[in-house]
Design an enzyme around this catalytic site. Structure first.
Site, mmCIF file in Angstrom:
data_model
loop_
_atom_site.group_PDB
_atom_site.id
_atom_site.type_symbol
_atom_site.label_atom_id
_atom_site.label_comp_id
_atom_site.label_asym_id
_atom_site.label_seq_id
_atom_site.Cartn_x
_atom_site.Cartn_y
_atom_site.Cartn_z
ATOM 1 N N LEU A 93 0.833 -1.190 0.000
ATOM 2 C CA LEU A 93 0.000 0.000 0.000
ATOM 3 C C LEU A 93 0.873 1.247 0.000
ATOM 4 O O LEU A 93 0.544 2.269 -0.607
ATOM 5 C CB LEU A 93 -0.890 -0.019 1.245
ATOM 6 C CG LEU A 93 -2.043 0.967 1.325
ATOM 7 C CD1 LEU A 93 -3.059 0.693 0.217
ATOM 8 C CD2 LEU A 93 -2.719 0.860 2.692
ATOM 9 N N ALA A 94 1.997 1.184 0.697
ATOM 10 C CA ALA A 94 2.947 2.304 0.772
ATOM 11 C C ALA A 94 4.299 1.749 1.155
ATOM 12 O O ALA A 94 4.399 0.706 1.823
ATOM 13 C CB ALA A 94 2.490 3.342 1.785
ATOM 14 N N LYS A 111 2.653 -3.868 8.687
ATOM 15 C CA LYS A 111 3.915 -3.147 8.481
ATOM 16 C C LYS A 111 5.065 -4.122 8.713
ATOM 17 O O LYS A 111 5.126 -4.800 9.746
ATOM 18 C CB LYS A 111 4.025 -1.975 9.455
ATOM 19 C CG LYS A 111 5.250 -1.094 9.234
ATOM 20 C CD LYS A 111 5.183 0.159 10.108
ATOM 21 C CE LYS A 111 6.349 1.095 9.827
ATOM 22 N NZ LYS A 111 6.250 2.350 10.610
ATOM 23 N N ALA A 162 10.472 0.659 6.332
ATOM 24 C CA ALA A 162 9.509 -0.446 6.270
ATOM 25 C C ALA A 162 8.514 -0.180 5.156
ATOM 26 O O ALA A 162 8.516 0.889 4.536
ATOM 27 C CB ALA A 162 8.792 -0.574 7.610
ATOM 28 N N GLN A 163 7.651 -1.170 4.889
ATOM 29 C CA GLN A 163 6.560 -0.948 3.962
ATOM 30 C C GLN A 163 5.305 -1.599 4.514
ATOM 31 O O GLN A 163 5.360 -2.444 5.418
ATOM 32 C CB GLN A 163 6.875 -1.439 2.556
ATOM 33 C CG GLN A 163 6.971 -2.924 2.360
ATOM 34 C CD GLN A 163 7.390 -3.250 0.919
ATOM 35 O OE1 GLN A 163 8.113 -2.493 0.263
ATOM 36 N NE2 GLN A 163 6.945 -4.389 0.416
ATOM 37 N N VAL A 164 4.150 -1.191 3.953
ATOM 38 C CA VAL A 164 2.855 -1.563 4.507
ATOM 39 C C VAL A 164 2.038 -2.293 3.451
ATOM 40 O O VAL A 164 1.975 -1.867 2.296
ATOM 41 C CB VAL A 164 2.111 -0.291 4.982
ATOM 42 C CG1 VAL A 164 0.696 -0.627 5.399
ATOM 43 C CG2 VAL A 164 2.860 0.354 6.132
ATOM 44 N N ALA A 220 8.106 3.012 2.755
ATOM 45 C CA ALA A 220 8.882 4.070 3.388
ATOM 46 C C ALA A 220 10.341 3.653 3.431
ATOM 47 O O ALA A 220 10.727 2.589 2.935
ATOM 48 C CB ALA A 220 8.351 4.354 4.796
ATOM 49 N N SER A 221 11.155 4.495 4.042
ATOM 50 C CA SER A 221 12.600 4.261 4.023
ATOM 51 C C SER A 221 13.014 3.063 4.860
ATOM 52 O O SER A 221 14.017 2.414 4.569
ATOM 53 C CB SER A 221 13.323 5.512 4.527
ATOM 54 O OG SER A 221 12.820 5.895 5.789
ATOM 55 N N ASP A 267 7.210 12.564 14.025
ATOM 56 C CA ASP A 267 7.492 12.321 12.605
ATOM 57 C C ASP A 267 6.272 12.731 11.784
ATOM 58 O O ASP A 267 5.779 11.971 10.960
ATOM 59 C CB ASP A 267 7.825 10.838 12.391
ATOM 60 C CG ASP A 267 8.589 10.591 11.098
ATOM 61 O OD1 ASP A 267 9.078 11.576 10.499
ATOM 62 O OD2 ASP A 267 8.694 9.438 10.660
#
Length: 544
Positions: free
Chosen positions: A130-131, A152, A136-138, A133-134, A287
């Site tokens: 779904l997304a 996650k 982890a990912q989801v 990031a630097s 964050d």
């Protein structure tokens, strides 16, 4: 410097050059001894393509360099008053467009963490992230009970990559501390040490789940912020499962406006959330870049924020918290002398700093911006002036406040994008004043007494016995004995000093006599006399 740190510095330079960011290398004095090796490389002579824009090349370089550099780009992307427009737009893509790793790898990592097949833990699991990031990912999923969730999972090998880059940051901070005049005042080694703790904490998804649960409790029933539910039975150190929310990304202004969202109310709520977290809860989401913030618009006139990604949270020492609140209120009241006094009382500036001089400097920076909307305030110029004040008064950077400063910049950046006419002073002042009134109220005082009642009662019970011991004859005798012991030790020290002086003088005289006799110039009796006197003094000193 360790070999792998030096190699990483060379790798950073190579990536910058490969993406055509030569100007960045030329401006970095640290690389002067090394950069010519790359300019002499044939690959640099021929690979000079510039199809992509400067901003895109910078974003790609940060992505290639890894998570710490991506996070840096995320942090500065909200500061459009500090960056050229093209770079700000491109760096904003780092918030939600980091390249994902394969879904099959994520599935394997989840199964290894949970100790069971994905099909057993979830009714549905989508390998398409779904997304990303630097760190982890989801992935979207559905539980057997029908609840929509997100899973996650950490990127493979993240800890080793981050440990290496943290070593690089430590090396750079150490060099700055030793060789750069501003390095000690900025306390870069402490800032890096604090950042190390923060980012390593972010690698523990159980800690993130606990942070989410705490924030959810803090804002339970709040019309300002919604925090998703955590499913603890499916959380591990490298996997976290959380309720999926369906909101509008805060960066999607076109959609928010099309839905009739009250943007002014939304911007004010963002300021209220920040000050509520920092001062009322003393537990804040640190964050808050646009990729982590959504808007729930069930009622467009009462929009509510929804937050994700709770890996970085901050707290303040109660003393720092109080000093900050008093500083903010003094600024709201334009009481610049109080600002200067608070900096002295807190130890943030050296003792002996002239209050009137600092008052005048703070007034010069802040007075021109009062009453102005956010769009008319150049925070870039203000920051530069504040840095000048910091250098002039040798103000020490407070490492414990770095997360708060980062969060404040994110909130200000969000407010600038959402509603440039926002009056931060008018919005924040009532929140802080109410908190200060509550903190100093009689009810709070009595509540503190009640919470500490067991300790106070225990101390009260022990007080008579303590007073008896202090007034007892045995204590008086012990005091007399202690005084006698101190007197005796002083006499021994004086005797030892006299003995040392006698031995030293005897040695000097004896050596002088020996030297006279050895040279053989003139009569021998002066040398003999010196030698005899020195020997006598030595014997006397040693005997004593």
């Amino acid at each position: 410097m360790k070999l792998r740190v030096a190699l990483r510095l060379l790798e950073i330079q190579r990536v910058l050059l490969r993406h055509g960011l030569d100007d960045f290398v030329r401006a970095t004095h640290l690389y002067r001894p090394l950069r010519f090796a790359f300019f002499l490389s044939p690959s640099m002579w021929f690979e000079r393509r510039r199809q992509a824009s400067r901003a895109e090349r910078l974003r790609l370089a940060l992505q290639e360099l890894g998570p710490i550099f991506v996070k840096f780009g995320q942090a500065v992307s909200t500061r459009r008053d500090l960056l050229p427009a093209d770079i700000a737009e491109e760096l904003a893509k780092l918030q939600d467009r980091v390249p994902p790793f394969p879904g099959a790898v994520a599935r394997e990592a989840i199964e290894a963490a949970l100790g069971c097949p994905v099909a057993q833990a979830f009714a549905e699991f989508d390998e398409t992230p779904l997304a990303a990031a630097s760190i982890a990912q989801v992935h979207p999923a559905r539980l057997p009970g029908g609840e929509e969730v997100v899973v996650k999972v950490l990127r493979p090998g993240m800890r080793a990559v981050i440990e290496r880059d943290l070593e690089v940051l430590h090396a750079l901070a150490d060099l700055a501390h030793r060789y750069w005049p501003e390095g000690r005042r900025l306390r870069l080694t402490e800032v890096v040490a604090d950042y190390r703790k923060t980012i390593l904490d972010e690698l523990d998804l159980m800690r993130e789940a606990a942070n989410a649960a705490q924030l959810r409790r803090n804002f339970a029933g709040s019309p300002l912020l919604y925090v998703p539910q955590v499913y603890w039975d499916l959380c591990r150190a490298d996997v976290m499962v959380m309720e999926r929310i369906h909101g509008v990304p805060i960066s999607d202004m076109a959609r928010l406006q099309a839905l009739g969202t009250d943007i002014a109310q939304l911007a004010e709520n963002g300021v209220r959330i920040f000050f509520t977290q920092v001062f009322r809860h003393n537990f804040f989401h640190a964050d808050m870049h646009p990729g982590n913030i959504f808007v729930l618009v069930d009622d467009p006139k009462k929009p509510r924020y929804a937050a994700i990604d709770f890996g970085i949270v901050g707290t303040l020492d109660p003393q720092d918290q109080t000093y900050l609140a008093e500083n903010f209120i003094a600024v709201f009241d334009r009481d610049y002398r109080r600002v200067a006094q608070l900096h002295l009382e807190s130890g943030w500036v050296p003792a002996g700093t002239r209050v009137d001089e600092m008052e005048s400097a703070v007034r010069t920076v802040l007075e021109p911006i009062f009453g102005l909307p956010l769009k008319d305030i150049s925070f870039g110029r203000i920051l530069l002036r504040l840095f000048e004040i910091s250098r002039r008064f040798n103000m020490h950077i407070q490492p414990q406040l770095v997360l708060l400063q980062k969060t404040l910049l994110n909130v200000e950046g969000l407010g600038r994008d959402l509603y440039p006419d926002l009056d931060i002073w008018r919005t924040a002042s009532p929140i802080l004043r109410e908190w200060m009134r509550e903190r100093t109220s009689l009810r709070t005082f009595l509540g503190g007494l009640r919470s500490h009642a067991p300790e106070l009662l225990g101390a009260a019970r022990e007080l008579p016995a303590l007073l008896r011991r202090l007034s007892s004859p045995q204590l008086a005798r012990r005091d007399t004995q202690a005084e006698e012991e101190v007197r005796r030790l002083r006499e021994e020290m004086r005797a030892a000093e006299r003995r040392t002086n006698a031995v030293t003088l005897g040695a000097v005289l004896a050596l002088g006599g020996l030297g006279w006799l050895a040279l053989g110039h003139g009569p021998a009796w002066p040398g003999g006399a010196l030698l005899a006197a020195g020997a006598a003094k030595l014997v006397y000193g040693l005997w004593r």
